[in-house]
Design a protein around this motif. Structure first.
Motif, short mmCIF file in Angstrom:
data_model
loop_
_atom_site.label_atom_id
_atom_site.label_comp_id
_atom_site.label_asym_id
_atom_site.label_seq_id
_atom_site.Cartn_x
_atom_site.Cartn_y
_atom_site.Cartn_z
N ALA A 152 0.86 -1.18 0.00
CA ALA A 152 0.00 0.00 0.00
C ALA A 152 0.89 1.23 0.00
CB ALA A 152 -0.90 0.02 1.24
N SER A 155 3.81 1.75 2.61
CA SER A 155 4.44 0.53 3.10
C SER A 155 5.87 0.42 2.57
CB SER A 155 3.62 -0.70 2.71
OG SER A 155 3.53 -0.83 1.31
N MET A 181 -5.83 -5.49 -2.40
CA MET A 181 -5.52 -4.54 -1.34
C MET A 181 -6.75 -4.19 -0.52
SD MET A 181 -3.16 -1.86 -3.48
CE MET A 181 -3.10 -0.69 -2.13
N SER A 247 -6.39 -2.45 3.14
CA SER A 247 -6.45 -1.01 2.86
C SER A 247 -7.88 -0.61 2.53
CB SER A 247 -5.54 -0.67 1.69
OG SER A 247 -4.19 -0.97 1.97
N GLN A 248 -8.09 0.70 2.43
CA GLN A 248 -9.36 1.29 2.01
C GLN A 248 -9.16 1.98 0.67
OE1 GLN A 248 -12.09 0.78 4.03
NE2 GLN A 248 -10.68 -0.39 5.32
N ASP A 251 -7.24 5.18 0.51
CA ASP A 251 -5.78 5.16 0.63
C ASP A 251 -5.09 5.33 -0.72
OD1 ASP A 251 -6.18 4.65 3.33
OD2 ASP A 251 -5.94 2.48 3.13
#
Length: 329
Positions: A152, A155, A181, A247-248, A251
């Protein structure tokens, strides 16, 4: 009139979905891939499964696939490239050797009619990207660097690669996002495999009900370090740490100017609670706000543990994806 996805979004199917059929070899790989055109007119190609001469594909193999797809009015979108960095254990290829390894793959992608090739994010590195740019321009190919799973923005290893792509400011080098993700919950069929494999009940309960809780990932890591993951499901278990993300969609907002393609990764089609469709609806809103144009490819990862028919799974997923993307936002 039913909602439709925007004209600049192209739905595709990945030949990876048919990997078990290709490996079984009851039909030729070319016949299987050309058969995908009965479901969708744009195919993303995993050439290592299809061309025996890969990673230096021979012209006759490439031409035969292009012609068989063209006969059905279909085409290749992106070709998955390979960059083997080692000539033998411990012997790393030089930068020139890495370039020479990739060049035949780029020529094959151009010859088969693809508009792009794909590598894992950061694998090429800034130096090789710079060397590849003239060839990408000459062949009019886009090199996509893929971000997926636990990776992500922010990261380790991802941000430097994203910065390198942004610094190039070249439309021939872009990002491909795999929505593995964006997993609000884990696939029920996967959890069933872990249950049958002997994963402790307390961890299974966490995985089923609290996947997004950071403490769940701590528990996953703790079991792995304890050495108590049953050997027969060890590889499957590692998906929790590598292939399944938390993740969203929001992001991704900051990197959308770099993104030119998506993998609509799915594992099964159990959509209770919107575990499959909600990430797609979230993605649709993100895409609409960013004026995205590019490919959105159905990619099925669940054949690792499921025996379902890939054509049926892909057709059903594409229908679900089109409905979710057209109503999302």
């Amino acid at each position: 009139m039913a909602n439709e996805i925007p004209g600049g979004w192209t739905l595709c199917a990945s030949s990876f979905n048919w990997a078990p059929d290709i490996v079984a070899a009851r039909r030729t790989a070319r016949d299987i891939v050309s058969g995908i055109a009965d479901s969708v007119r744009t195919v993303e190609l995993e050439p290592g499964l299809v061309w025996r001469s890969f990673p230096a594909p021979q012209d006759d193999e490439v031409d035969a696939l292009r012609e068989s797809l063209a006969a059905k009015g279909a085409r290749i979108s992106i070709v998955g490239a390979s960059l083997d960095d080692f000539t033998s254990p411990g012997t790393r290829r030089s930068q020139k050797e890495r370039l020479d390894f990739l060049v035949p793959q780029l020529h094959a992608a151009h010859r088969v009619g693809a508009h792009g090739v794909r590598l894992p994010i950061g694998q090429a590195g800034p130096g090789l990207l710079t060397l590849l740019q003239p060839l990408l321009h000459r062949l009019d190919l886009v090199l996509y660097e893929e971000i997926q799973g636990r990776q992500a923005p922010g990261s380790p290893g991802v941000d430097p690669a994203l910065e390198a792509i942004a610094t190039l400011a070249d439309d021939h080098v872009r990002v491909l996002v795999d929505i593995s993700m964006l997993m609000p919950a884990l696939p029920p069929t996967y959890l069933g495999e872990l249950r049958q494999g002997g994963i402790p009940a307390d961890l299974l309960a966490r995985l089923e009900h609290d996947w997004l809780d950071p403490a769940t990932l701590d528990a996953v890591t703790a079991l792995l370090r304890s050495g108590q993951v049953p050997p027969r499901i060890h590889t499957l278990y590692m998906n929790l740490l590598i292939r399944f993300g938390r993740s969203q969609a929001g992001d991704l907002q900051g990197i959308m100017p770099l993104v030119g393609a998506f993998h609509l990764k799915f594992w099964d089609l159990h959509d209770d609670g919107g575990r499959v469709s909600q990430p797609l609806r979230d993605l649709a809103g993100l895409l609409s706000r960013s004026s995205f144009t590019g490919t959105l490819t159905s990619e099925w990862g669940g054949h690792e543990w499921l025996q379902d028919d890939p054509t049926d799974m892909t057709q059903r997923h594409l229908a679900l994806a089109e409905a979710a993307l057209s109503t999302g936002g």
